[in-house]
Design an enzyme around this catalytic site. Structure first.
Site, PDB file in Angstrom:
ATOM      1  N   ASN A  69     -19.421 -64.205 -65.702  1.00  0.00           N
ATOM      2  CA  ASN A  69     -20.225 -64.467 -66.896  1.00  0.00           C
ATOM      3  C   ASN A  69     -19.464 -65.187 -68.004  1.00  0.00           C
ATOM      4  O   ASN A  69     -20.070 -65.834 -68.854  1.00  0.00           O
ATOM      5  CB  ASN A  69     -20.801 -63.148 -67.447  1.00  0.00           C
ATOM      6  CG  ASN A  69     -19.723 -62.128 -67.741  1.00  0.00           C
ATOM      7  OD1 ASN A  69     -18.926 -61.781 -66.876  1.00  0.00           O
ATOM      8  ND2 ASN A  69     -19.697 -61.616 -68.959  1.00  0.00           N
TER       9      ASN A  69
ATOM     10  N   CYS B 284     -21.962 -58.032 -74.088  1.00  0.00           N
ATOM     11  CA  CYS B 284     -21.951 -56.576 -73.910  1.00  0.00           C
ATOM     12  C   CYS B 284     -20.663 -55.943 -74.440  1.00  0.00           C
ATOM     13  O   CYS B 284     -20.580 -54.734 -74.583  1.00  0.00           O
ATOM     14  CB  CYS B 284     -22.139 -56.233 -72.436  1.00  0.00           C
ATOM     15  SG  CYS B 284     -23.690 -56.839 -71.750  1.00  0.00           S
TER      16      CYS B 284
END
Length: 381
Positions: free
Chosen positions: A155, A329
């Site tokens: 990611n 996150c």
């Protein structure tokens, strides 16, 4: 389209806007077709038929059977169910799990939780380009290894791991193979049969569907994969994930899969050209370098180190531009990216790196604006 509210949005790996066609597909299930798909009355059963069709669409998109798709609230829940489910089901066979140091925190933290419960986890390092050494993986698998979990597309850097070969190595040694494919599904073709994947997780909000819906693929054909449920209360999703189904989200996810299957190739060409232009211009800036492999990576992502800069300061000064210095996150924790540090970057260089992730609504104007702004901000004072 990306410059609504005067914002150039280049953070698609964090989340995507909802495609208007996806929104149109889900709206009826927020209004008139609001029933519970588990209800036995006619109203509920009609909605259940829509869920069944949606499950079939999602399954077709990754070349699985409908019965192999478990709907979840997103990839994080799917990751937890997959890893913990395998751990509990196979603990008689062994208690060893292998993953990679550059995984998303959903995988790393789940594995660390299992360590506290007595499982043994090997966190494999990566090479400087972000790729896993297959020889090291093969050497690390033991007779008591029950699961190998390797991210499909990273990611932060976009690096693509050779998941088909990894699956072969895991299976040859008698272990199951799982992949967090959150950054792959919807961008590139993912065929779970061809790739030999046993468990696969992804989220809707990375592919133009809303937040709060995702899926877990659990292989049932060829090689039986057993999971122990982590959520109890009603026996939904063949007993693996109890809870009233998020029908609007499921319908939206299916529509997003349908659109992706039709437009993926075209999107890839357009987005790739934009990413390459952005990267080419930014790397002209003195003291810049690319983080991650140059070729084995997803076409929408570039991660660049602006040596001597502070990425957080740059982000704060770009009021009309959305980029990232790592995983959303983990953004509440101010520390160097664990992904970049695993690739050998020193703290200062990791903290000087920015991730740019593009999507189908980006334009060349977005790219020009970002390049102009960053060049101005990084000029010697």
């Amino acid at each position: 389209m990306t410059q609504k509210h005067n914002i150039s949005y280049l953070d698609y790996n964090s989340t995507t806007p909802i495609d208007s066609r996806v929104l149109d597909a889900m709206l009826p299930f927020l209004k008139n077709s609001f029933g519970n798909s588990s209800s036995t009355h006619h109203f509920g059963q009609i909605i259940n038929e829509s869920v069944t069709q949606a499950r079939s669409q999602v399954a077709h998109f990754i070349n699985s059977e409908s019965s192999e798709i478990i709907f979840t609230s997103g990839a994080t829940e799917a990751v937890n169910l997959a890893i913990k489910g395998v751990a509990e089901s196979y603990k008689i066979k062994g208690n060893h799990i292998i993953t990679v140091s550059t995984e998303h925190k959903a995988v790393l933290d789940t594995c660390k939780d299992l360590e506290r419960k007595g499982f043994e986890v090997t966190f494999l390092p990566v090479k400087e380009n972000g790729l896993l050494s297959l020889d090291l993986l093969e050497e690390s698998i033991r007779t008591d290894t029950i699961l190998v979990s390797v991210m499909f597309v990273n990611n932060e850097t976009g690096v693509i791991q050779p998941v088909k070969k990894i699956a072969e190595i895991a299976h040859e040694k008698g272990a199951l193979f799982m992949t967090d494919a959150t950054q792959a599904v919807g961008k590139i073709e993912v065929d779970v049969r061809d790739l030999g994947i046993d468990l696969l997780c992804f989220s809707g909000h990375k592919m133009y569907a809303p937040k709060g819906v995702g899926a877990l693929f659990v292989r049932k054909s060829d090689k039986r994969v057993n999971l122990t449920s982590q959520t109890h209360g009603g026996g939904h999703e063949i007993g693996l994930r109890s809870g009233t189904l998020n029908v609007p989200g499921i319908i939206a996810l299916a529509k997003a899969c349908e659109i992706s299957s039709q437009e993926m190739k075209r999107n890839r060409k357009i987005i790739s050209d934009l990413r390459n232009t952005l990267e080419y211009e930014l790397l002209k800036i003195p003291n810049t370098s690319l983080n991650g492999d140059l070729t084995k990576r997803i076409y929408n992502t570039t991660n660049i180190c602006f040596k001597g800069q502070d990425a957080n300061v740059l982000i704060g000064r770009m009021k009309n531009i959305a980029v990232s210095n790592g995983s959303a996150c983990s953004s509440a924790v101010f520390e160097p990216s664990h992904v970049l540090k695993s690739m050998g970057l020193i703290d200062d260089d990791a903290l000087a790196s920015l991730r740019f992730s593009l999507g189908k609504y980006n334009t060349i104007e977005d790219v020009k604006l970002v390049v102009e702004k960053i060049k101005k901000l990084t000029e010697p004072q």
